[in-house]
Motif scaffolding. Structure first.
Motif, PDB file in Angstrom:
ATOM      1  N   THR A   1      35.606  43.464  40.204  1.00 43.10           N
ATOM      2  CA  THR A   1      34.537  43.543  41.193  1.00 43.10           C
ATOM      3  C   THR A   1      33.153  43.359  40.579  1.00 43.10           C
ATOM      4  O   THR A   1      32.872  43.842  39.486  1.00 43.10           O
ATOM      5  CB  THR A   1      34.601  44.904  41.913  1.00 43.10           C
TER       6      THR A   1
ATOM      7  N   GLY B   1      33.192  41.543  45.851  1.00 42.04           N
ATOM      8  CA  GLY B   1      34.166  42.628  45.852  1.00 42.04           C
ATOM      9  C   GLY B   1      35.529  42.079  46.223  1.00 42.04           C
ATOM     10  O   GLY B   1      36.248  41.525  45.390  1.00 42.04           O
ATOM     11  N   SER B   2      35.876  42.203  47.499  1.00 38.01           N
ATOM     12  CA  SER B   2      37.159  41.665  47.959  1.00 38.01           C
ATOM     13  C   SER B   2      37.203  40.139  47.884  1.00 38.01           C
ATOM     14  O   SER B   2      38.283  39.545  47.877  1.00 38.01           O
ATOM     15  CB  SER B   2      37.425  42.125  49.397  1.00 38.01           C
TER      16      SER B   2
ATOM     17  N   VAL C   1      37.274  37.807  45.717  1.00 37.73           N
ATOM     18  CA  VAL C   1      37.498  37.591  44.284  1.00 37.73           C
ATOM     19  C   VAL C   1      37.193  36.154  43.867  1.00 37.73           C
ATOM     20  O   VAL C   1      36.684  35.910  42.766  1.00 37.73           O
ATOM     21  CB  VAL C   1      38.952  37.956  43.912  1.00 37.73           C
TER      22      VAL C   1
ATOM     23  N   LYS D   1      29.653  43.676  36.134  1.00 32.31           N
ATOM     24  CA  LYS D   1      30.790  44.213  36.880  1.00 32.31           C
ATOM     25  C   LYS D   1      30.383  45.575  37.453  1.00 32.31           C
ATOM     26  O   LYS D   1      29.707  46.365  36.783  1.00 32.31           O
ATOM     27  CB  LYS D   1      32.012  44.364  35.970  1.00 32.31           C
TER      28      LYS D   1
ATOM     29  N   PRO E   1      38.199  50.258  47.857  1.00 31.25           N
ATOM     30  CA  PRO E   1      38.677  49.666  46.594  1.00 31.25           C
ATOM     31  C   PRO E   1      40.065  49.042  46.721  1.00 31.25           C
ATOM     32  O   PRO E   1      40.841  49.395  47.604  1.00 31.25           O
ATOM     33  CB  PRO E   1      38.714  50.870  45.637  1.00 31.25           C
TER      34      PRO E   1
END
Length: 442
Positions: A162, A167-168, A170, A192, A408
Motif C-alpha cells: 500500500t 491502496g486497493s 494495486v 509505503k 486493509p
C-alpha cells in the motif's frame, strides 16, 4: 472441548460439544496445545499490551523460539526448509508435514481470542505475508540468504504494498525501482503507508514499479529497512490494532542488489494477488473470532445486568438483537470452516482459481459480521460499552477495530466487486471451453 457449560456464542460449535466433519484427531490435539501456549504467553496480557501500544520484545522471542510464528504461514508449510532448520513439529502436537489449512485456521482463531487484532498481528503479520513470496517465487540464492533468519525469527520482515495514493488499487503503485548504470542495483524511490510491523522489520517484501504503467510493470523486491541508507520509517497512529506497528516508509535512492528480485521482473501483480488470498482468509478467520468474543461478552453481560427490575436477557428486544447478530456469526463461521476444508481438498492451482473470488468475499463478509456483532455488543453494554475503561473496555476497543478489518487487505466494496467479477470470469471461461469442445451448456 470443555466439560463446563459453554456461554452461548463463545466457542465454535466443534468446541462447544457439537459434531463436525472437519476436525481429525491431529486438529483437536493441536487446538488444545495451541490454546494452552497462546493463553499463557499472549492472552493473559493482550489488553494491557495493546493499551500501551507495543508488545514487549520477549513476547516475540518466546513465540519465535517455540516455532509459534510459523503456523501463520500458508499451508502446506515449507517442510524441507523447516526440517533443514531443525523444526520438525509444533509444541509436540503436530508434525510439520502433517500440517494443513485446518491447523492454520485453528491457530488464527486461537490467536484472536483476546478479541483484539493488534497483539497477534504485531507478532505474525510480517512472517505471514512477507515470507510466502520468497518461499514460493524466490530464487534458491534469495531463499538461502533470507529464509534461515526469517523462519527462525532472528530477523523480522513485512509486506509493503500500500502507498499513500494506491491502496486497493494495486496496479497503480508508483514506487519505482530503476536499475543503476552498472546494472548491479535497483534504485528505489517512493513511499509505503499503513505497513503493519514495518517499524520493527529488518526487511520488506515490497511492491515496486520496474516497468511501465499498469500491472505488467510491477515486481516484488526484498528491500532492507532497519538502519539501511535512504530508508526512513515512522510509526502511524491508527484507530485500532494499535499494537501492530502500523508504519510509514519513505525510500530515497535506496540501493537494493538486483539479486533481491523475487521471481521474475514484471510478474509482481500475479505474486501479490496470490499472496492476498492467504492474507484475506486469515483476516476473515481472526475477525470472525473477534465477533465471537464481542457477542459472548454481551451474552454474559445481559445475563447479569438488570434494568427495569429484571435481567436484560428477559427483555425480548435484547434477545432479538442478540439472535440476529448470533445468526450472522455462526453462518460466517460455517462458511469459514467450509472454505478452509475446500482448500485442503483442492490442488493449489485449482484453489487459486476457484476460490480466489470467494476469498475476497469471505474477507469482506467477515468485516460486515464483525461490525454487526461489535455494534450489538456495544449497544447491549450501553454506556459501559462506550467507555475506555471498566467492564466494557474490551467491547469499546473491538468496535474501534472494525475498520481495521473492513479496509486493509482490500477494502470491503472492492472485495465484493472483485468476488463477483472473478466468479463471472470463471463461468465465462468454463462456458467457452465447453462450447469449444462441442459440449452443451446445460
Amino acid at each position: 472441548m470443555s466439560s463446563k457449560p459453554v456461554v452461548p456464542f463463545s466457542e465454535p460449535p466443534y468446541l462447544a460439544g457439537l459434531p463436525s466433519p472437519y476436525y481429525k484427531e491431529t486438529h483437536l490435539r493441536w487446538q488444545k496445545a495451541c490454546r494452552q501456549f497462546i493463553s499463557k504467553h499472549l492472552l493473559e496480557h493482550a489488553l494491557e499490551w495493546d493499551t500501551i501500544e507495543t508488545l514487549p520484545e520477549h513476547v516475540f522471542q518466546t513465540f519465535a523460539k517455540a516455532g509459534m510464528l510459523l503456523p501463520s504461514l500458508p499451508a502446506p508449510l515449507p517442510v524441507e526448509w523447516l526440517k533443514k532448520l531443525g523444526i520438525h513439529d509444533f509444541l509436540g502436537a503436530v508434525k510439520v508435514e502433517e500440517w494443513d489449512y485446518i491447523h492454520t485456521m485453528i491457530y488464527c482463531d486461537e490467536m484472536a481470542r483476546s478479541g483484539l487484532a493488534g497483539p497477534s498481528g504485531s507478532l505474525t503479520t510480517g512472517i505471514s505475508f512477507g515470507v510466502p513470496p520468497i518461499i514460493k517465487y524466490g530464487s534458491k540464492q534469495l531463499q538461502e540468504r533470507y529464509l534461515p533468519e526469517l523462519l527462525t525469527g532472528k530477523k523480522r520482515t513485512c509486506i509493503a504494498i500500500t502507498e499513500p495514493e494506491a491502496g486497493s488499487d494495486v496496479a497503480n503503485i508508483v514506487t519505482t525501482a530503476t536499475k543503476s548504470p552498472c546494472g548491479k542495483y535497483y534504485i528505489v524511490n517512493g513511499a509505503k503507508k499503513w505497513i503493519t510491523n514495518g517499524i520493527w522489520a529488518d526487511y520488506s517484501t515490497m511492491a515496486v514499479r520496474t516497468g511501465g504503467p499498469g500491472p505488467t510493470g510491477l515486481s516484488l523486491l526484498v528491500v532492507p529497512l532497519k538502519g539501511y541508507p535512504g530508508v526512513t520509517t515512522r510509526r502511524l497512529k491508527v484507530g485500532g490494532q494499535v499494537s501492530a506497528g502500523t508504519t510509514y516508509i519513505e525510500l530515497e535512492d535506496v540501493k537494493v542488489p538486483v539479486e533481491n528480485l523475487v521471481g521474475v521482473e514484471g510478474m509482481g501483480m500475479k505474486y501479490i494477488m496470490t499472496n492476498f488470498n492467504h492474507e484475506r482468509l486469515t483476516i476473515a478467520i481472526g475477525a470472525t473470532r473477534q465477533a465471537r468474543v464481542a457477542l459472548a461478552a454481551a451474552t454474559e453481560y445481559i445475563l447479569k445486568r438488570e434494568a427495569f427490575g429484571k435481567p436484560l436477557v428477559e427483555q425480548p428486544v435484547v434477545r432479538h438483537r442478540l439472535a440476529k447478530a448470533g445468526a450472522l456469526l455462526e453462518s460466517q463461521w460455517a462458511w469459514v470452516e467450509q472454505f478452509v476444508y475446500q482448500m485442503t481438498q483442492l490442488p493449489k492451482e485449482t484453489a487459486d482459481i476457484e476460490l480466489g473470488g470467494l476469498t475476497a468475499m469471505v474477507k469482506a463478509q467477515s468485516g460486515i459480521v464483525l461490525n454487526e456483532c461489535a455494534q450489538c455488543a456495544q449497544l447491549l453494554f450501553g454506556g459501559n460499552g462506550y467507555t475506555k475503561s471498566g467492564q466494557g473496555e474490551l467491547i469499546e476497543r473491538i468496535y474501534r477495530e472494525v475498520p481495521g478489518v473492513r479496509i486493509p487487505g482490500g477494502s470491503e466494496d472492492v472485495m465484493l466487486d472483485l468476488g463477483v467479477r472473478q466468479l463471472v470470469k470463471n463461468f465465462k471461461a468454463k462456458t467457452a471451453a465447453l462450447e469449444k469442445s462441442g459440449g452443451s451448456r446445460l
